[in-house]
Every structure is written in structure tokens, then in C-alpha cells.
Design a protein around this motif. Structure first.
Motif, PDB file in Angstrom:
ATOM      1  N   LYS A   2      -0.829  -0.959  46.352  1.00  0.00           N
ATOM      2  CA  LYS A   2      -0.490  -1.007  44.924  1.00  0.00           C
ATOM      3  C   LYS A   2      -0.691   0.346  44.239  1.00  0.00           C
ATOM      4  O   LYS A   2       0.029   0.681  43.310  1.00  0.00           O
ATOM      5  CB  LYS A   2      -1.321  -2.071  44.227  1.00  0.00           C
ATOM      6  N   GLY A   3      -1.717   1.107  44.669  1.00  0.00           N
ATOM      7  CA  GLY A   3      -1.821   2.483  44.205  1.00  0.00           C
ATOM      8  C   GLY A   3      -2.707   2.764  43.009  1.00  0.00           C
ATOM      9  O   GLY A   3      -2.514   3.773  42.326  1.00  0.00           O
ATOM     10  N   ALA A   4      -3.698   1.909  42.740  1.00  0.00           N
ATOM     11  CA  ALA A   4      -4.606   2.175  41.619  1.00  0.00           C
ATOM     12  C   ALA A   4      -5.289   3.529  41.764  1.00  0.00           C
ATOM     13  O   ALA A   4      -5.447   4.277  40.787  1.00  0.00           O
ATOM     14  CB  ALA A   4      -5.655   1.070  41.518  1.00  0.00           C
ATOM     15  N   TYR A   5      -5.694   3.864  42.998  1.00  0.00           N
ATOM     16  CA  TYR A   5      -6.386   5.147  43.237  1.00  0.00           C
ATOM     17  C   TYR A   5      -5.469   6.321  42.903  1.00  0.00           C
ATOM     18  O   TYR A   5      -5.907   7.342  42.368  1.00  0.00           O
ATOM     19  CB  TYR A   5      -6.830   5.264  44.695  1.00  0.00           C
ATOM     20  N   ARG A   6      -4.186   6.181  43.252  1.00  0.00           N
ATOM     21  CA  ARG A   6      -3.241   7.271  42.992  1.00  0.00           C
ATOM     22  C   ARG A   6      -2.987   7.426  41.490  1.00  0.00           C
ATOM     23  O   ARG A   6      -2.796   8.546  40.998  1.00  0.00           O
ATOM     24  CB  ARG A   6      -1.931   7.030  43.755  1.00  0.00           C
ATOM     25  N   VAL A   7      -2.980   6.316  40.767  1.00  0.00           N
ATOM     26  CA  VAL A   7      -2.830   6.393  39.310  1.00  0.00           C
ATOM     27  C   VAL A   7      -4.013   7.142  38.698  1.00  0.00           C
ATOM     28  O   VAL A   7      -3.841   8.034  37.866  1.00  0.00           O
ATOM     29  CB  VAL A   7      -2.713   4.985  38.688  1.00  0.00           C
ATOM     30  N   LEU A   8      -5.219   6.794  39.139  1.00  0.00           N
ATOM     31  CA  LEU A   8      -6.402   7.472  38.597  1.00  0.00           C
ATOM     32  C   LEU A   8      -6.389   8.956  38.942  1.00  0.00           C
ATOM     33  O   LEU A   8      -6.704   9.804  38.096  1.00  0.00           O
ATOM     34  CB  LEU A   8      -7.683   6.817  39.132  1.00  0.00           C
ATOM     35  N   GLU A   9      -6.000   9.295  40.163  1.00  0.00           N
ATOM     36  CA  GLU A   9      -5.949  10.714  40.542  1.00  0.00           C
ATOM     37  C   GLU A   9      -4.959  11.468  39.669  1.00  0.00           C
ATOM     38  O   GLU A   9      -5.223  12.603  39.240  1.00  0.00           O
ATOM     39  CB  GLU A   9      -5.565  10.851  42.016  1.00  0.00           C
ATOM     40  N   ALA A  10      -3.822  10.836  39.373  1.00  0.00           N
ATOM     41  CA  ALA A  10      -2.832  11.483  38.504  1.00  0.00           C
ATOM     42  C   ALA A  10      -3.375  11.648  37.086  1.00  0.00           C
ATOM     43  O   ALA A  10      -3.207  12.705  36.459  1.00  0.00           O
ATOM     44  CB  ALA A  10      -1.549  10.656  38.484  1.00  0.00           C
ATOM     45  N   ILE A  11      -4.051  10.618  36.589  1.00  0.00           N
ATOM     46  CA  ILE A  11      -4.623  10.676  35.239  1.00  0.00           C
ATOM     47  C   ILE A  11      -5.639  11.814  35.126  1.00  0.00           C
ATOM     48  O   ILE A  11      -5.689  12.540  34.120  1.00  0.00           O
ATOM     49  CB  ILE A  11      -5.292   9.323  34.890  1.00  0.00           C
TER      50      ILE A  11
END
Length: 334
Positions: A229-238
Motif C-alpha cells: 500500500k505504501g504508507a512508508y513511501r508516503v511518509l518518506e515523500a512528506i
């Protein structure tokens, strides 16, 4: 005139548990709609013999949930045991326990192909129509068909009276294995409750209600906290952008102390609609989907969307509604 259906038997591997009410909530929501149209909804939700779990049972409901015990062995455990033997053992266990219930369903509904491997034998035994809903993401759908055997999978699919596919993409996958399934497949996308998910001109009030910053740009993510789903990738982008914060709705084994995460956890449908309307944008860099309910909910609330340039998402969204990116590329996500 044909006799209307009054009773259904549901086979599903996912359903809310007493201590995990959010687990499988979408199947419960679907069966709530069944309840408006049918007199009796019987649900078989197997429980692992290795777990102490109890499914949610509602008072004053037409839904009755039965929890036969079976072996949840995983796909890569017990490799020394032939998987066909384990599948046969599980189907026999569930069939025997289902027979004791002495149900008389008008039809049998299997929520996802994974449940059809267990419900197929009962349908043969009762000589009742079998309806299979295909909602797995494309990678998992391929995996299931090959893991349990293409021949056996196609036997079940061809035996069914109807196949409901949540997307054209899932339909295409099934037709890769057997073009003869075309006449059985009905594409019915997931839907949302528009009385809950709709745009509201209440962003300031909602941010105050949930104690969110009034002057920050807020990203909303909905989904399981896992790699797909990519929650970690969203946080890294933020974290690469100043003054941007995140609302992360979902569950999973994810520990973070990042100050950019202002909300994290499980929320009710009404609360999710509130939080979507409090956010500035919805971001879901998913690697694979069947048909994303979260995207539908975000669209219902009128949010701009950043999601993945994969076939199933492209079916829901195009360049006029969203920005579609490589879900594994942090630079594109941000």
C-alpha cells in the motif's frame, strides 16, 4: 414467475473480529446491504485452529456467523506437506462442519476466489448456484490460480453460475486463463455510500474537531501499513517537503515517531469521511490493487489524488482526475 431469493450462504476468509472490528469491514458493509434484500444471511468465516479469535456477532441482525476451524498454514509453511492434501483437508473439514448446520441457501456467494476454494464443495453438495466475487489484486489473483493449480481453479470458475469482477483488469486476467469465462463475468466496480463520502465545505471546523493544524498542508493516506500500500513511501515523500504533514488511516505493524505523522490509526467510516474532508490531498502509491475502495472514498469527498500508474488504478482514474506516478519512486510521489 421465479421465486425470489430469500437466503444466502456466504463463504469469506475476512470478517470483523470482536477484538479487530476494522478487519474485513468492507465485507460487513456489503452484507449489511444484503440484509436489506434477503431474509437470512448465513456466513461461514473459518478460523485457524492455532488462533483464539472470535468473529463479530451482532444482536438483532439477520446475519448469522459460523466459524468452523481449519488449518491456516500459509503459502510457504509446512512445505513438507503436499499443498493439495492440505487444501483437501481444509475443504473436507469445512464441508463436514457446514453440513451439520443444515442450512438451505438459495445460492452460495464466495467473497474472493480464495474463499471459493473452500465453498466450491458445499455448492456441489447442496446443488445450489455458486457466485464468486473476484476482488483480489492482480498479482495475488495470478498467484492463487497458479498455487492451487490452473486446472482446479478453472474447474471452480467454470462451475460457477456467475463471476463478479470488481474491474475490467481482473476480468482480463481471468480471460488469460480461459476465454470461455467471458459469458460468466460481470464487471461491477466497488461503490461507496454517497451519504457518508461527499465534499463538505467544513475544512476549518473539521481540523479543529480533530485537533489538526489549521495552517499546514495535510496529506491523507488510507490503507494497510505494509509495503504494497505504501504508507512508508508516503511518509518518506512528506519528510522531503517542508510544512507538509500526514494523516495515516489504517492498521499494521508500523512504528514511527515522525513529527510529520499527526494522526495514525483505525477510524470509523464517518470519521474517515471527516478526515478526508479535513485534508488537502489523498496519496496512495499502491503496488497492486483489485479496485481501491480508498480511492473511491477520496474521490467521493472531492480530494485531488496522487496514486499509481498501474492498470487497476488507471481504470479508476485518469490524468484529468489525478496524478499517476511510479508507486516505488519517492521523487515522483512528492
Amino acid at each position: 414467475m421465479e421465486k425470489p431469493f430469500k437466503e444466502v450462504l456466504i463463504f469469506t476468509l475476512i470478517y470483523p473480529l470482536k477484538d479487530k472490528l476494522h478487519s474485513g469491514i468492507f465485507i460487513k458493509n456489503l452484507l449489511d446491504e444484503f440484509e436489506k434484500r434477503l431474509d437470512h444471511i448465513n456466513i461461514i468465516k473459518p478460523i485457524s485452529i492455532f488462533k483464539r479469535e472470535s468473529v463479530l456477532c451482532e444482536a438483532n441482525s439477520k446475519k448469522r456467523v459460523f466459524s468452523p476451524r481449519y488449518f491456516v498454514y500459509g503459502f510457504f509453511k509446512f512445505g513438507f506437506i503436499e499443498k493439495n492434501f492440505l487444501l483437501r483437508l481444509n475443504t473436507n473439514l469445512i464441508l463436514c462442519q457446514a453440513k451439520r448446520l443444515k442450512l438451505e441457501p438459495d445460492f452460495i456467494y464466495c467473497h474472493f476466489l480464495s474463499a471459493a476454494y473452500l465453498g466450491y464443495d458445499y455448492s456441489l453438495y447442496k446443488k445450489r448456484p455458486l457466485i464468486i466475487a473476484i476482488g483480489e489484486n492482480n498479482d495475488y489473483l495470478h498467484f492463487l490460480i497458479n498455487y492451487y493449480g490452473i486446472k482446479h481453479s478453472l474447474r471452480i470458475l467454470n462451475y460457477s453460475s456467475a463471476i463478479i469482477s470488481v474491474s475490467e483488469n481482473n476480468k482480463k486476467i481471468l480471460l488469460q486463463y480461459d476465454k470461455g469465462l467471458e459469458k460468466k463475468i460481470h464487471v461491477i466496480p466497488n461503490a461507496i455510500n454517497s451519504q457518508i463520502f461527499y465534499p463538505r465545505d467544513e475544512k476549518v471546523q473539521l481540523r479543529k474537531k480533530y485537533k489538526l493544524p489549521l495552517d499546514k498542508f495535510i496529506v491523507c493516506f488510507i490503507g494497510h501499513f505494509d509495503e504494497r500500500k505504501g504508507a512508508y513511501r508516503v511518509l518518506e515523500a512528506i519528510e522531503h517537503i517542508t510544512e507538509v504533514y500526514g494523516i495515516f488511516i489504517g492498521s499494521g505493524n508500523w512504528q514511527t515517531t515522525s513529527p510529520r505523522v499527526i494522526i495514525r490509526g483505525v477510524y470509523s467510516k464517518g470519521q474517515i469521511a471527516d478526515l478526508l474532508n479535513a485534508a488537502d490531498i489523498f496519496v496512495l502509491p499502491t503496488q497492486a490493487e483489485g479496485m481501491s475502495n480508498a480511492i473511491n472514498e477520496a474521490m467521493g469527498c472531492g480530494l485531488p489524488i496522487v496514486s499509481s500508474n498501474i492498470a487497476s488504478v488507471q481504470e479508476q482514474l485518469d490524468g484529468t482526475e489525478a496524478i499517476l506516478v511510479d508507486p516505488n519512486n519517492i521523487d515522483e510521489i512528492r
